[in-house]
Scaffold this motif. Structure first.
Motif, PDB file in Angstrom:
ATOM      1  N   SER A 146      47.041   0.822 -33.922  1.00 51.78           N
ATOM      2  CA  SER A 146      46.885   2.170 -33.694  1.00 51.78           C
ATOM      3  C   SER A 146      46.078   3.038 -35.153  1.00 51.78           C
ATOM      4  O   SER A 146      45.351   3.921 -34.957  1.00 51.78           O
ATOM      5  N   ASP A 173      34.013   0.563 -33.800  1.00 54.80           N
ATOM      6  CA  ASP A 173      34.413  -1.019 -33.507  1.00 54.80           C
ATOM      7  C   ASP A 173      33.105  -1.659 -34.379  1.00 54.80           C
ATOM      8  O   ASP A 173      33.264  -2.933 -34.357  1.00 54.80           O
ATOM      9  N   ASP A 210      38.396   3.900 -35.254  1.00 53.36           N
ATOM     10  CA  ASP A 210      37.746   3.792 -34.023  1.00 53.36           C
ATOM     11  C   ASP A 210      36.461   3.242 -33.946  1.00 53.36           C
ATOM     12  O   ASP A 210      36.145   2.718 -32.916  1.00 53.36           O
TER      13      ASP A 210
END
Length: 55
Positions: A25, A31, A29
């Motif tokens: 988590s 990728d 974000d």
């Protein structure tokens, strides 16, 4: 830019699973970011990104 995680408190499979879920988590974000290096030893996991994150 990268992150380091302390695994010393992960003494059971359940605690280890929670630590891994936290690490997942906590990952950026984006990728497309490339990892330059990953280090793992008895009590620490660390990764370093090639270019870091633009802030």
């Amino acid at each position: 830019m990268g992150s380091s995680y302390d695994l010393r408190d992960s003494v059971t499979i359940g605690e280890f699973r929670k630590t891994l879920e936290y690490i997942i988590s906590d990952l950026p974000d984006d990728d497309s970011l490339k990892i330059a290096e990953i280090f793992a030893n008895e009590c620490r996991l660390e990764y370093i990104l090639e270019d870091g994150i633009v802030q």
